[in-house]
Motif scaffolding. Structure first.
Motif, PDB file in Angstrom:
ATOM      1  N   GLY A 157       0.774  -1.247  -0.084  1.00 14.72           N
ATOM      2  CA  GLY A 157      -0.060   0.083  -0.103  1.00 14.72           C
ATOM      3  C   GLY A 157       0.893   1.277  -0.088  1.00 14.72           C
ATOM      4  N   ASN A 158       2.146   1.218  -0.050  1.00 13.51           N
ATOM      5  CA  ASN A 158       3.077   2.355  -0.050  1.00 13.51           C
ATOM      6  C   ASN A 158       2.769   3.021  -1.413  1.00 13.51           C
ATOM      7  OD1 ASN A 158       5.364   3.722   1.495  1.00 13.51           O
ATOM      8  ND2 ASN A 158       6.341   3.269  -0.496  1.00 13.51           N
ATOM      9  N   THR A 159       2.778   4.479  -1.412  1.00 13.38           N
ATOM     10  CA  THR A 159       2.652   5.173  -2.694  1.00 13.38           C
ATOM     11  C   THR A 159       3.884   5.767  -2.932  1.00 13.38           C
ATOM     12  OG1 THR A 159       1.559   6.857  -1.590  1.00 13.38           O
ATOM     13  CG2 THR A 159      -0.064   5.148  -2.426  1.00 13.38           C
ATOM     14  N   CYS A 160       4.024   6.310  -4.153  1.00 14.80           N
ATOM     15  CA  CYS A 160       4.795   7.294  -4.389  1.00 14.80           C
ATOM     16  C   CYS A 160       4.317   8.657  -5.109  1.00 14.80           C
ATOM     17  CB  CYS A 160       5.827   6.475  -5.684  1.00 14.80           C
ATOM     18  SG  CYS A 160       7.438   7.661  -6.222  1.00 14.80           S
ATOM     19  N   GLY A 161       4.540   9.549  -4.543  1.00 13.21           N
ATOM     20  CA  GLY A 161       3.863  10.723  -5.234  1.00 13.21           C
ATOM     21  C   GLY A 161       2.414  10.702  -5.347  1.00 13.21           C
ATOM     22  N   PRO A 162       1.910  11.179  -6.486  1.00 11.69           N
ATOM     23  CA  PRO A 162       0.637  10.945  -6.768  1.00 11.69           C
ATOM     24  C   PRO A 162       0.115   9.620  -7.307  1.00 11.69           C
ATOM     25  CG  PRO A 162       1.755  12.089  -8.507  1.00 11.69           C
ATOM     26  CD  PRO A 162       2.683  11.821  -7.401  1.00 11.69           C
ATOM     27  N   ARG A 163       0.992   8.608  -7.404  1.00 12.98           N
ATOM     28  CA  ARG A 163       0.690   7.249  -7.999  1.00 12.98           C
ATOM     29  C   ARG A 163       0.254   6.580  -6.792  1.00 12.98           C
ATOM     30  NH1 ARG A 163       6.730   6.979 -10.179  1.00 12.98           N
ATOM     31  NH2 ARG A 163       6.380   7.882 -12.201  1.00 12.98           N
ATOM     32  N   SER A 164      -0.796   5.759  -7.196  1.00 14.40           N
ATOM     33  CA  SER A 164      -1.561   4.643  -6.316  1.00 14.40           C
ATOM     34  C   SER A 164      -0.664   3.634  -5.821  1.00 14.40           C
ATOM     35  CB  SER A 164      -2.735   4.232  -6.985  1.00 14.40           C
ATOM     36  OG  SER A 164      -2.500   3.507  -7.948  1.00 14.40           O
ATOM     37  N   THR A 165       0.640   3.537  -6.306  1.00 17.07           N
ATOM     38  CA  THR A 165       1.485   2.282  -6.066  1.00 17.07           C
ATOM     39  C   THR A 165       2.927   2.942  -5.880  1.00 17.07           C
ATOM     40  OG1 THR A 165       2.082  -0.017  -6.483  1.00 17.07           O
ATOM     41  CG2 THR A 165       2.172   1.538  -8.464  1.00 17.07           C
ATOM     42  N   SER A 166       3.889   2.151  -5.602  1.00 14.97           N
ATOM     43  CA  SER A 166       5.198   2.572  -5.314  1.00 14.97           C
ATOM     44  C   SER A 166       6.140   1.271  -5.782  1.00 14.97           C
ATOM     45  CB  SER A 166       5.621   3.141  -4.106  1.00 14.97           C
ATOM     46  OG  SER A 166       5.750   1.948  -3.128  1.00 14.97           O
ATOM     47  N   CYS A 167       7.287   1.232  -5.792  1.00 13.99           N
ATOM     48  CA  CYS A 167       8.265   0.076  -6.311  1.00 13.99           C
ATOM     49  C   CYS A 167       8.238  -0.854  -5.090  1.00 13.99           C
ATOM     50  CB  CYS A 167       9.817   0.592  -6.572  1.00 13.99           C
ATOM     51  SG  CYS A 167       9.940   1.385  -7.819  1.00 13.99           S
ATOM     52  N   ALA A 168       8.098  -0.246  -3.694  1.00 14.57           N
ATOM     53  CA  ALA A 168       8.047  -1.160  -2.601  1.00 14.57           C
ATOM     54  C   ALA A 168       6.771  -1.832  -2.565  1.00 14.57           C
ATOM     55  CB  ALA A 168       8.087  -0.122  -1.489  1.00 14.57           C
ATOM     56  N   ASP A 169       5.552  -0.997  -2.909  1.00 15.17           N
ATOM     57  CA  ASP A 169       4.380  -1.688  -3.111  1.00 15.17           C
ATOM     58  C   ASP A 169       4.440  -2.775  -4.130  1.00 15.17           C
ATOM     59  OD1 ASP A 169       1.391  -1.889  -2.481  1.00 15.17           O
ATOM     60  OD2 ASP A 169       1.152  -1.083  -4.500  1.00 15.17           O
ATOM     61  N   GLN A 170       4.925  -2.570  -5.171  1.00 16.14           N
ATOM     62  CA  GLN A 170       4.812  -3.687  -6.204  1.00 16.14           C
ATOM     63  C   GLN A 170       5.791  -4.675  -5.966  1.00 16.14           C
ATOM     64  OE1 GLN A 170       3.633  -3.221  -9.712  1.00 16.14           O
ATOM     65  NE2 GLN A 170       2.299  -2.453  -8.546  1.00 16.14           N
ATOM     66  N   LEU A 171       6.833  -4.625  -4.919  1.00 16.98           N
ATOM     67  CA  LEU A 171       7.888  -5.597  -4.587  1.00 16.98           C
ATOM     68  C   LEU A 171       6.754  -6.512  -3.786  1.00 16.98           C
ATOM     69  CD1 LEU A 171      10.306  -6.991  -3.775  1.00 16.98           C
ATOM     70  CD2 LEU A 171      10.560  -5.528  -1.964  1.00 16.98           C
ATOM     71  N   THR A 172       5.736  -6.028  -2.943  1.00 11.52           N
ATOM     72  CA  THR A 172       5.036  -6.923  -2.194  1.00 11.52           C
ATOM     73  C   THR A 172       4.076  -7.758  -3.152  1.00 11.52           C
ATOM     74  OG1 THR A 172       3.031  -5.405  -1.941  1.00 11.52           O
ATOM     75  CG2 THR A 172       4.756  -4.950  -0.536  1.00 11.52           C
ATOM     76  N   ILE A 173       3.764  -7.246  -4.443  1.00 13.25           N
ATOM     77  CA  ILE A 173       2.993  -8.128  -5.289  1.00 13.25           C
ATOM     78  C   ILE A 173       3.793  -9.123  -5.921  1.00 13.25           C
ATOM     79  CG2 ILE A 173       1.833  -8.379  -7.530  1.00 13.25           C
ATOM     80  CD1 ILE A 173       1.005  -5.359  -6.812  1.00 13.25           C
ATOM     81  N   ALA A 174       5.364  -9.007  -6.104  1.00 11.71           N
ATOM     82  CA  ALA A 174       6.241  -9.780  -6.764  1.00 11.71           C
ATOM     83  C   ALA A 174       6.585 -11.024  -5.680  1.00 11.71           C
ATOM     84  CB  ALA A 174       7.384  -9.007  -6.965  1.00 11.71           C
ATOM     85  N   LEU A 175       6.657 -10.440  -4.394  1.00 12.26           N
ATOM     86  CA  LEU A 175       6.747 -11.627  -3.173  1.00 12.26           C
ATOM     87  C   LEU A 175       5.676 -12.508  -2.948  1.00 12.26           C
ATOM     88  CD1 LEU A 175       8.465  -9.222  -0.622  1.00 12.26           C
ATOM     89  CD2 LEU A 175       9.769 -10.988  -2.165  1.00 12.26           C
ATOM     90  N   ARG A 176       4.409 -12.012  -3.031  1.00 10.67           N
ATOM     91  CA  ARG A 176       3.324 -13.006  -3.046  1.00 10.67           C
ATOM     92  C   ARG A 176       3.063 -13.836  -4.159  1.00 10.67           C
ATOM     93  NH1 ARG A 176       0.297  -8.068  -1.566  1.00 10.67           N
ATOM     94  NH2 ARG A 176      -0.839  -8.239  -3.628  1.00 10.67           N
ATOM     95  N   ALA A 177       3.351 -13.399  -5.223  1.00  7.83           N
ATOM     96  CA  ALA A 177       3.483 -14.192  -6.338  1.00  7.83           C
ATOM     97  C   ALA A 177       4.515 -15.193  -6.379  1.00  7.83           C
ATOM     98  CB  ALA A 177       3.627 -13.541  -7.686  1.00  7.83           C
ATOM     99  N   ALA A 178       6.006 -14.776  -5.993  1.00  8.03           N
ATOM    100  CA  ALA A 178       6.802 -15.909  -5.894  1.00  8.03           C
ATOM    101  C   ALA A 178       6.576 -16.848  -4.732  1.00  8.03           C
ATOM    102  CB  ALA A 178       8.084 -14.997  -5.415  1.00  8.03           C
ATOM    103  N   ALA A 179       6.123 -16.638  -3.658  1.00  5.22           N
ATOM    104  CA  ALA A 179       5.668 -17.283  -2.537  1.00  5.22           C
ATOM    105  C   ALA A 179       4.633 -18.322  -2.797  1.00  5.22           C
ATOM    106  CB  ALA A 179       5.354 -16.588  -1.333  1.00  5.22           C
ATOM    107  N   ALA A 180       3.664 -17.950  -3.765  1.00 10.21           N
ATOM    108  CA  ALA A 180       2.641 -18.941  -3.965  1.00 10.21           C
ATOM    109  C   ALA A 180       3.124 -20.114  -4.876  1.00 10.21           C
ATOM    110  CB  ALA A 180       1.433 -18.172  -5.089  1.00 10.21           C
ATOM    111  N   GLU A 181       4.614 -19.766  -5.462  1.00  8.67           N
ATOM    112  CA  GLU A 181       4.995 -21.093  -6.225  1.00  8.67           C
ATOM    113  C   GLU A 181       5.664 -21.899  -5.336  1.00  8.67           C
ATOM    114  OE1 GLU A 181       7.684 -19.569  -9.547  1.00  8.67           O
ATOM    115  OE2 GLU A 181       6.101 -18.653 -10.360  1.00  8.67           O
ATOM    116  N   ALA A 182       5.816 -21.786  -4.156  1.00 13.00           N
ATOM    117  CA  ALA A 182       6.434 -22.688  -3.123  1.00 13.00           C
ATOM    118  C   ALA A 182       5.832 -23.699  -2.981  1.00 13.00           C
ATOM    119  CB  ALA A 182       6.595 -21.922  -1.711  1.00 13.00           C
TER     120      ALA A 182
END
Length: 86
Positions: free
Chosen positions: A61-86
């Protein structure tokens, strides 16, 4: 080890490369391509060795300026997707 490559959306980074422990519970390595180099290297160092769920809890949920997301927020999506492959 689980490796996962993610193409983030709505941010400056072009790719996020994630390595998790075999069971997906621990962040072993994160590498961002593009984006704010110093900040993203710092995030990668800070999350190294942390439980995947804790990183998601902290950064989701971390945002960057006016954006509704951030690189940190996108990292959480990547982590959840990677963990789902376990």
């Amino acid at each position: 080890m689980i490796t996962y490559d993610y193409k983030p959306r709505g941010v400056c980074a072009r790719a996020i490369h994630v390595e998790l422990s075999d069971d997906g519970s621990t962040v072993e390595n994160v590498l961002f391509e593009g984006g704010c180099n110093g900040n993203l290297k710092a995030i990668s160092k800070l999350v190294h060795g942390m439980p995947t769920d804790r990183v998601v809890e902290l950064l989701q949920g971390n945002t960057c300026g006016p954006r509704s997301t951030s690189c940190a927020d996108q990292l959480t999506i990547a982590l959840r997707a990677a963990a789902a492959e376990a």
